[in-house]
Motif scaffolding. Sequence first.
Motif, PDB file in Angstrom:
ATOM      1  N   LYS A 118     -37.492 -13.729 -49.727  1.00 16.19           N
ATOM      2  CA  LYS A 118     -38.540 -14.240 -49.483  1.00 16.19           C
ATOM      3  C   LYS A 118     -38.979 -13.249 -47.290  1.00 16.19           C
ATOM      4  CE  LYS A 118     -39.210 -18.694 -51.129  1.00 16.19           C
ATOM      5  NZ  LYS A 118     -38.660 -20.665 -50.905  1.00 16.19           N
ATOM      6  N   ASN A 119     -40.012 -13.558 -47.276  1.00 14.58           N
ATOM      7  CA  ASN A 119     -40.403 -12.788 -45.635  1.00 14.58           C
ATOM      8  C   ASN A 119     -39.445 -13.452 -44.837  1.00 14.58           C
ATOM      9  OD1 ASN A 119     -42.293 -11.165 -45.559  1.00 14.58           O
ATOM     10  ND2 ASN A 119     -43.084 -11.918 -46.950  1.00 14.58           N
ATOM     11  N   GLY A 120     -39.264 -13.467 -43.522  1.00 15.56           N
ATOM     12  CA  GLY A 120     -38.440 -14.594 -42.679  1.00 15.56           C
ATOM     13  C   GLY A 120     -39.576 -13.614 -41.162  1.00 15.56           C
ATOM     14  N   VAL A 121     -39.491 -15.088 -39.994  1.00 14.65           N
ATOM     15  CA  VAL A 121     -39.961 -14.637 -38.835  1.00 14.65           C
ATOM     16  C   VAL A 121     -39.096 -15.302 -38.473  1.00 14.65           C
ATOM     17  CG1 VAL A 121     -41.721 -15.029 -40.058  1.00 14.65           C
ATOM     18  CG2 VAL A 121     -41.092 -16.618 -39.093  1.00 14.65           C
ATOM     19  N   SER A 122     -38.819 -14.444 -36.357  1.00  8.18           N
ATOM     20  CA  SER A 122     -38.434 -14.949 -35.435  1.00  8.18           C
ATOM     21  C   SER A 122     -38.404 -16.541 -34.763  1.00  8.18           C
ATOM     22  CB  SER A 122     -38.179 -13.909 -34.479  1.00  8.18           C
ATOM     23  OG  SER A 122     -37.711 -14.008 -33.306  1.00  8.18           O
ATOM     24  N   MET A 123     -37.402 -17.543 -35.219  1.00 10.96           N
ATOM     25  CA  MET A 123     -38.244 -18.497 -34.506  1.00 10.96           C
ATOM     26  C   MET A 123     -37.690 -18.764 -33.130  1.00 10.96           C
ATOM     27  SD  MET A 123     -38.669 -19.962 -37.300  1.00 10.96           S
ATOM     28  CE  MET A 123     -38.989 -19.648 -39.453  1.00 10.96           C
ATOM     29  N   THR A 124     -36.833 -17.238 -33.014  1.00 15.62           N
ATOM     30  CA  THR A 124     -37.408 -17.247 -30.906  1.00 15.62           C
ATOM     31  C   THR A 124     -38.478 -17.439 -30.824  1.00 15.62           C
ATOM     32  OG1 THR A 124     -34.682 -16.921 -31.565  1.00 15.62           O
ATOM     33  CG2 THR A 124     -35.534 -16.277 -29.159  1.00 15.62           C
ATOM     34  N   ASN A 125     -39.357 -15.879 -31.223  1.00 20.78           N
ATOM     35  CA  ASN A 125     -40.241 -16.133 -30.890  1.00 20.78           C
ATOM     36  C   ASN A 125     -41.560 -16.675 -30.933  1.00 20.78           C
ATOM     37  OD1 ASN A 125     -39.304 -13.396 -29.943  1.00 20.78           O
ATOM     38  ND2 ASN A 125     -39.387 -11.895 -31.745  1.00 20.78           N
ATOM     39  N   SER A 155     -52.351 -15.931 -44.134  1.00 18.41           N
ATOM     40  CA  SER A 155     -51.683 -14.990 -45.888  1.00 18.41           C
ATOM     41  C   SER A 155     -50.930 -14.712 -45.451  1.00 18.41           C
ATOM     42  CB  SER A 155     -52.357 -14.471 -46.813  1.00 18.41           C
ATOM     43  OG  SER A 155     -53.209 -13.343 -46.061  1.00 18.41           O
ATOM     44  N   GLY A 156     -49.418 -15.070 -46.665  1.00 17.16           N
ATOM     45  CA  GLY A 156     -48.321 -13.326 -45.974  1.00 17.16           C
ATOM     46  C   GLY A 156     -47.674 -14.137 -45.034  1.00 17.16           C
ATOM     47  N   ARG A 157     -46.650 -13.214 -44.394  1.00 12.55           N
ATOM     48  CA  ARG A 157     -46.525 -12.971 -42.939  1.00 12.55           C
ATOM     49  C   ARG A 157     -46.805 -13.742 -41.633  1.00 12.55           C
ATOM     50  NH1 ARG A 157     -42.429 -10.975 -40.320  1.00 12.55           N
ATOM     51  NH2 ARG A 157     -41.586 -10.173 -41.762  1.00 12.55           N
ATOM     52  N   THR A 158     -48.417 -13.854 -41.612  1.00 12.54           N
ATOM     53  CA  THR A 158     -48.756 -14.145 -40.404  1.00 12.54           C
ATOM     54  C   THR A 158     -49.259 -16.250 -40.941  1.00 12.54           C
ATOM     55  OG1 THR A 158     -51.175 -13.548 -41.514  1.00 12.54           O
ATOM     56  CG2 THR A 158     -50.346 -12.510 -39.708  1.00 12.54           C
ATOM     57  N   ALA A 159     -49.288 -16.329 -42.037  1.00 16.42           N
ATOM     58  CA  ALA A 159     -49.324 -17.651 -41.901  1.00 16.42           C
ATOM     59  C   ALA A 159     -48.231 -17.775 -42.018  1.00 16.42           C
ATOM     60  CB  ALA A 159     -49.734 -17.853 -43.516  1.00 16.42           C
ATOM     61  N   ILE A 160     -47.391 -17.598 -42.330  1.00 16.88           N
ATOM     62  CA  ILE A 160     -45.627 -18.267 -41.902  1.00 16.88           C
ATOM     63  C   ILE A 160     -45.692 -17.725 -40.108  1.00 16.88           C
ATOM     64  CG2 ILE A 160     -43.522 -17.911 -42.175  1.00 16.88           C
ATOM     65  CD1 ILE A 160     -44.074 -16.634 -44.790  1.00 16.88           C
ATOM     66  N   GLU A 161     -45.528 -17.433 -39.303  1.00 18.43           N
ATOM     67  CA  GLU A 161     -45.745 -17.274 -37.951  1.00 18.43           C
ATOM     68  C   GLU A 161     -46.635 -18.484 -37.602  1.00 18.43           C
ATOM     69  OE1 GLU A 161     -45.373 -12.528 -37.858  1.00 18.43           O
ATOM     70  OE2 GLU A 161     -47.706 -13.607 -37.493  1.00 18.43           O
ATOM     71  N   HIS A 196     -36.864 -22.876 -43.820  1.00 17.89           N
ATOM     72  CA  HIS A 196     -36.491 -21.807 -44.804  1.00 17.89           C
ATOM     73  C   HIS A 196     -37.116 -20.326 -44.822  1.00 17.89           C
ATOM     74  CE1 HIS A 196     -35.723 -25.141 -47.665  1.00 17.89           C
ATOM     75  NE2 HIS A 196     -36.680 -25.507 -47.047  1.00 17.89           N
ATOM     76  N   TYR A 197     -37.609 -20.225 -43.487  1.00 15.82           N
ATOM     77  CA  TYR A 197     -38.115 -18.701 -43.420  1.00 15.82           C
ATOM     78  C   TYR A 197     -37.673 -18.273 -41.751  1.00 15.82           C
ATOM     79  CZ  TYR A 197     -41.484 -19.231 -47.473  1.00 15.82           C
ATOM     80  OH  TYR A 197     -41.998 -19.635 -48.167  1.00 15.82           O
ATOM     81  N   SER A 198     -36.433 -18.943 -41.255  1.00 17.45           N
ATOM     82  CA  SER A 198     -35.412 -17.848 -40.495  1.00 17.45           C
ATOM     83  C   SER A 198     -35.440 -16.587 -40.837  1.00 17.45           C
ATOM     84  CB  SER A 198     -34.333 -18.748 -40.175  1.00 17.45           C
ATOM     85  OG  SER A 198     -33.945 -17.551 -39.292  1.00 17.45           O
ATOM     86  N   ASP A 199     -36.049 -15.679 -39.830  1.00 16.87           N
ATOM     87  CA  ASP A 199     -35.343 -14.502 -40.315  1.00 16.87           C
ATOM     88  C   ASP A 199     -33.816 -13.915 -40.126  1.00 16.87           C
ATOM     89  OD1 ASP A 199     -34.785 -15.130 -37.376  1.00 16.87           O
ATOM     90  OD2 ASP A 199     -35.789 -12.706 -36.784  1.00 16.87           O
ATOM     91  N   GLU A 200     -33.438 -14.590 -39.417  1.00 17.97           N
ATOM     92  CA  GLU A 200     -31.427 -15.067 -39.947  1.00 17.97           C
ATOM     93  C   GLU A 200     -31.055 -15.362 -40.413  1.00 17.97           C
ATOM     94  OE1 GLU A 200     -30.091 -17.345 -36.573  1.00 17.97           O
ATOM     95  OE2 GLU A 200     -30.915 -16.049 -34.130  1.00 17.97           O
ATOM     96  N   SER A 201     -32.188 -15.961 -41.376  1.00 13.81           N
ATOM     97  CA  SER A 201     -31.639 -16.331 -42.824  1.00 13.81           C
ATOM     98  C   SER A 201     -31.732 -15.228 -44.213  1.00 13.81           C
ATOM     99  CB  SER A 201     -31.496 -17.797 -43.455  1.00 13.81           C
ATOM    100  OG  SER A 201     -32.545 -17.935 -43.408  1.00 13.81           O
TER     101      SER A 201
END
Length: 341
Positions: A142-149, A243-249, A325-330
């Motif tokens: 799945k898409n991951g996003v930076s939890m730091t940013n 939707s998609g990545r922006t919703a996750i962010e 579940h959506y951390s980019d590191e994982s």
Amino acid sequence: MIHKLLQGGGTETHVMNLAKQLRRKGHHVGIFTSGGLWMHKVRSLGIPVHHYRFTSQALSQVIVRHAYHVIHAHDSPSLRLIEHTQIPAKKRVFMTIHGMYIDGSLIRRCLTKTSHVIVVSPALRAYVTHLGIPSSKVKLIKNGVSMTNFKVTTNQYRSARYGIPNHMKVIGYVGRFTLQKRLLGQRIVRILAGISRNRRDVCVLVAGRGSQTSVRNSVRCRVLGHVDDMTAFYNSCDVIIASGRTAIEALACGVPTIAVGTGGYMGPVLPSTWLQAVNSNFGDHVINRTNWTNAKLLNDTRNLLDRSNKVNGELKVIYQRVRLHYSDESKVRQLEQTYST
């Protein structure tokens, strides 16, 4: 990695983020691209950019000259390039399918050269399986996003940034106003602008590539175009439509989010709708689309603006799930494992 570096797209962000994280872990990573407005952004991250016309000869030369062991394609032009390129021996090819707009016959034609077909949502896994891709070749990452940013910050600066009094409630819409997404974006902005016209305590902010040429400013509705600092944007809003990545962010920033995309309407992301949202990549990927009404988005947005303590508690659960579940590191760890198998 192969992709065209346009500005502000989810796939472009995905590619840059993966390249950045892989380099941080010590891997030799470069991006082969035919150009785009974000080449400067990639270079600013220290990622080598190989800027060439999309030809088989150019790609082969870059692979050999820079001793790349893995070639990873991310869009239709990249897959067509893979199809017509003689891949050197002992090099491994991967493709990530980011949407159902990728032609199924093209995916099948590239299959003999590909080690794995990576998909970013369960709905896309069903899509490629329906195309006849063996399940043993399909990998869900799945898409991951930076939890730091992307994290919770204060919204006290939105007055200075956007000129909005801090006592007002802000609805944010994030979408790319290009190709098939333009009509959806225009429809959503019309609905949200109707709320701001009828409620003096509500303002609407619209962010996304192409928005300023597709929709107009109106009463308490501001169209911003492409926004670089999306963390500040999300944290300036009380509700996000995306939707998609922006919703996750947005969810990673702790902002209540309504998931609606080209795949359909998922509604407010709550424990009761979590699985539906995840399966569809938060509204972007649905095999059988269903119609939704303007009244549905209107009512759900109003309810989130004036939400109860019970809903606030449910939103905290969603925030924790997204962070888990959506951390980019994982996701990069999953990708490393996939590259090595």
